[in-house]
Design a protein around this motif. Sequence first.
Motif, short mmCIF file in Angstrom:
data_model
loop_
_atom_site.label_atom_id
_atom_site.label_comp_id
_atom_site.label_asym_id
_atom_site.label_seq_id
_atom_site.Cartn_x
_atom_site.Cartn_y
_atom_site.Cartn_z
N TYR A 244 -35.12 -26.01 112.44
CA TYR A 244 -33.81 -25.57 112.92
C TYR A 244 -32.67 -26.19 112.12
O TYR A 244 -31.65 -25.56 111.88
CB TYR A 244 -33.65 -25.91 114.40
CG TYR A 244 -34.76 -25.37 115.26
CD1 TYR A 244 -34.87 -24.00 115.49
CD2 TYR A 244 -35.73 -26.21 115.80
CE1 TYR A 244 -35.90 -23.49 116.26
CE2 TYR A 244 -36.77 -25.71 116.57
CZ TYR A 244 -36.85 -24.34 116.80
OH TYR A 244 -37.88 -23.84 117.56
N ARG A 245 -32.82 -27.45 111.72
CA ARG A 245 -31.74 -28.14 111.02
C ARG A 245 -31.87 -28.12 109.51
O ARG A 245 -30.88 -28.29 108.80
CB ARG A 245 -31.66 -29.60 111.50
CG ARG A 245 -31.25 -29.75 112.94
CD ARG A 245 -31.09 -31.21 113.33
NE ARG A 245 -32.34 -31.95 113.27
CZ ARG A 245 -32.52 -33.14 113.82
NH1 ARG A 245 -31.52 -33.73 114.44
NH2 ARG A 245 -33.68 -33.76 113.74
N LEU A 246 -33.07 -27.95 109.00
CA LEU A 246 -33.31 -28.12 107.57
C LEU A 246 -32.70 -27.00 106.73
O LEU A 246 -32.90 -25.82 107.00
CB LEU A 246 -34.81 -28.20 107.29
CG LEU A 246 -35.19 -28.32 105.82
CD1 LEU A 246 -34.66 -29.62 105.22
CD2 LEU A 246 -36.70 -28.22 105.64
N VAL A 247 -31.96 -27.41 105.71
CA VAL A 247 -31.50 -26.51 104.65
C VAL A 247 -31.81 -27.22 103.33
O VAL A 247 -31.49 -28.39 103.17
CB VAL A 247 -29.98 -26.24 104.75
CG1 VAL A 247 -29.54 -25.29 103.64
CG2 VAL A 247 -29.61 -25.67 106.12
N ILE A 248 -32.45 -26.52 102.41
CA ILE A 248 -32.82 -27.12 101.13
C ILE A 248 -31.79 -26.74 100.07
O ILE A 248 -31.47 -25.56 99.89
CB ILE A 248 -34.23 -26.67 100.69
CG1 ILE A 248 -35.28 -27.25 101.63
CG2 ILE A 248 -34.51 -27.12 99.25
CD1 ILE A 248 -35.42 -28.75 101.60
N LYS A 249 -31.28 -27.75 99.38
CA LYS A 249 -30.33 -27.51 98.30
C LYS A 249 -31.10 -27.17 97.02
O LYS A 249 -31.95 -27.93 96.57
CB LYS A 249 -29.46 -28.74 98.08
CG LYS A 249 -28.59 -29.08 99.28
CD LYS A 249 -27.81 -30.36 99.08
CE LYS A 249 -26.66 -30.17 98.12
NZ LYS A 249 -25.81 -31.39 98.04
N VAL A 250 -30.79 -26.02 96.48
CA VAL A 250 -31.40 -25.55 95.23
C VAL A 250 -30.28 -25.42 94.20
O VAL A 250 -29.30 -24.72 94.44
CB VAL A 250 -32.11 -24.20 95.42
CG1 VAL A 250 -32.60 -23.66 94.08
CG2 VAL A 250 -33.28 -24.35 96.39
N PRO A 251 -30.40 -26.08 93.05
CA PRO A 251 -29.31 -26.04 92.07
C PRO A 251 -29.45 -24.87 91.09
O PRO A 251 -30.55 -24.39 90.81
CB PRO A 251 -29.49 -27.36 91.32
CG PRO A 251 -30.98 -27.57 91.33
CD PRO A 251 -31.46 -27.03 92.66
N HIS A 252 -28.31 -24.42 90.57
CA HIS A 252 -28.35 -23.59 89.38
C HIS A 252 -28.85 -24.48 88.23
O HIS A 252 -28.52 -25.66 88.15
CB HIS A 252 -26.95 -23.06 89.05
CG HIS A 252 -26.56 -21.88 89.89
ND1 HIS A 252 -26.22 -21.98 91.22
CD2 HIS A 252 -26.46 -20.56 89.57
CE1 HIS A 252 -25.93 -20.78 91.70
NE2 HIS A 252 -26.07 -19.90 90.72
N THR A 253 -29.65 -23.90 87.36
CA THR A 253 -30.31 -24.70 86.33
C THR A 253 -29.80 -24.45 84.92
O THR A 253 -29.97 -25.30 84.05
CB THR A 253 -31.82 -24.45 86.37
OG1 THR A 253 -32.06 -23.03 86.40
CG2 THR A 253 -32.44 -25.07 87.62
N GLY A 254 -29.19 -23.28 84.68
CA GLY A 254 -28.68 -23.00 83.34
C GLY A 254 -29.78 -23.11 82.30
O GLY A 254 -30.90 -22.65 82.51
N PRO A 255 -29.51 -23.76 81.15
CA PRO A 255 -30.51 -23.85 80.09
C PRO A 255 -31.50 -25.00 80.27
O PRO A 255 -32.40 -25.19 79.45
CB PRO A 255 -29.66 -24.08 78.83
CG PRO A 255 -28.46 -24.82 79.34
CD PRO A 255 -28.20 -24.28 80.73
N VAL A 256 -31.34 -25.79 81.35
CA VAL A 256 -32.19 -26.96 81.55
C VAL A 256 -33.53 -26.53 82.13
O VAL A 256 -33.61 -25.69 83.03
CB VAL A 256 -31.51 -27.97 82.51
CG1 VAL A 256 -32.36 -29.22 82.66
CG2 VAL A 256 -30.11 -28.33 82.00
N ASN A 257 -34.61 -27.12 81.60
CA ASN A 257 -35.95 -26.84 82.11
C ASN A 257 -36.79 -28.11 82.08
O ASN A 257 -36.32 -29.18 81.67
CB ASN A 257 -36.62 -25.70 81.33
CG ASN A 257 -36.76 -26.02 79.85
OD1 ASN A 257 -37.06 -27.14 79.46
ND2 ASN A 257 -36.53 -25.00 79.01
N ALA A 258 -38.04 -28.00 82.50
CA ALA A 258 -38.90 -29.18 82.59
C ALA A 258 -39.16 -29.81 81.23
O ALA A 258 -39.43 -31.01 81.14
CB ALA A 258 -40.22 -28.80 83.25
#
Length: 482
Positions: A244-258
Motif C-alpha cells: 500500500y505504501r511502497l513506491v519504487i523510484k526509477v531513474p531516467h538513465t540516458g547514455p549510462v549503462n552497466a
Amino acid sequence: MSAPPKVLSFRDTSTETIEESGVRTEVESSLTPSSRTGTRAQIRCTLSSLIGAATAVGNIALIEGEEQYVQRASSLPLSMATYREAIQFARSIGVTPNFRRVIDYFGVPEGELPAGFRVELRLEADRALRLDLVRDIAYGKNGVKRPTNVLFSADSANPYEVEPIKGLIANLTCNPGIIYDLFINNTKANVDHLFSTRDEVMQELGRILGPGCDMSVELNNPFARSEQEILDEVYHFRELLSEYRLVIKVPHTGPVNADNMEQLLTGDKKFKKRYDQVETKDAFRGHNLALLLSDHGIRVNFTLMFEPYQAILALQAKPYFINCFIRHRAFQAGAMKRALTQYAVTDDPKYLEELRAMMVEKDYLSPGEKDLELLKVKRTAEDILRYRKFDSPEGSDGLDAVRHNLRLLRTVNLPDTRLIICSMEGPNNFPDIDSLLCDDQYADVMDRVVVTAEPNYLAQFTTCNQVISYQRRFLNAAKGQK
C-alpha cells in the motif's frame, strides 16, 4: 467470465436539494434559507442510512462477522444518487477481503478508517454491497479528504526530522544519498548511531508515518543486469513497507549503462559522451524497468525529469509519479543568461569561454567538447534558453516544465498519476511555486500535484519577520498582565 462488480465511489459526496417551504426530511436533513421559497432541505445520507433500510424484498442487513468493519465507515457520506442505487440493488452490506487486510495490517484503532485510502462500494453478484479501501493519498483518516488538493511530501530519511511534519505530508521520498550520506553516516543526524542499516531506517519511518503516506524508495543499483535481482530488492521493500505504501523510484538513465557507469565513479568522474549521445536500449532502460515493475503491481516514481520533453515519453511507462526538478536547472539557465548578456554588452570572448567551461562541468557538453567553437557554444546556450522560455513569464522563474506538465496531465489516461515538484533551494523557489499553484488556469489539475522538499526548507516558509514582531508584542503584553 462474470461481470466486474459495480463500483459506487465515495469520491462524490454531493447532496440532493429539495426546495419547498417548511419541508423537513427524515434522512439527516438540514434547513437553510432559500431565496425563492424560504427554506431549502438538503438531504444528507451516510452509510448508516442504508443499514436496516427497507427494500422491496426486506431490510438491508450487515453480513455476519463483518459488523465491526462496516461500522468504521458508518458515518461516511453518500450522495442521494448512490443511496437510491444501493436501496434498489443491495440486500446486505459487508467488506471486501482487502478492506479487512488493510485494517488488520495497520492495526487501525477501533472505529476509525486509515488515512491514505478512500472508500468505494462494490456491488457483487449476490447483491452484497461491500466496502473496499482503495489507495489514495488525497485522503486523511476516516475517509475525509486532506485540506488542500495540493499535497506535500518530505525529502528525508531522518526520523527525527520527519516526526514534526508527519501530520502534514502525504508522501516521503528518499534515495541512497539521503539515507546513507545525510542520515546513517552523518553523526550529527544519526544521534548515538541508533540506526545502522537502510532497513532499520525505513521501518522507523514507516512506524512514524503510519498508513497515510506513500514512501518512495530508490533502487541501490538500477543498472543491475538481472531483472530478478531488481525484483528481489523491490519485494524486500514491499515486505518492509507493504504494497500500500511502497513506491519504487526509477531513474531516467540516458547514455549510462552497466558497462560505462564506472566512468561516473572513478577518476574525474566525468562521462565521456554528451548526454544526448545515446544508444536506444540504454536511454529507454528506465522506461522498460518502470513497465516491468508496473506489470508486477508496483507503483513507480519516475525520477530525474528536468526538461518538459521528457514527460510525454515517461508517461508511456505508466508511472504513479512524474517529476519536475527545479533548482539546478533554473540556476544554470540564469548563469547562461548572464554570460550571454555580458558577452553581448562587452564582446569579450572570456564570457563565452566561462560559459563553455560551465556547460562542460554541468554535463551539457562532453569533456571532449572543452574546446568547442565559441559560436557553437553561444548558439547551444541560446537554444536552451529559448526552449526553456527564460525570457518570458512562462519560464523566467524556472517553472516552465511545471506549467508544461500540468497541461499535459489534462490529456493523459492515467487518473492516478501525479506530478511531484521537487529539488528546491533558496528564497524564491517555494514562493514562485506557491504563486503558480494559485493560478486559476491550473485549478483543475491541482489534485495531481505533490510538492516535496527537505522538511527544514519547507519550515522556512511557515514564518516571516512579522511573526517575531508580533510575538514580541504579545509576550510582553502577557508578561505584564494583572
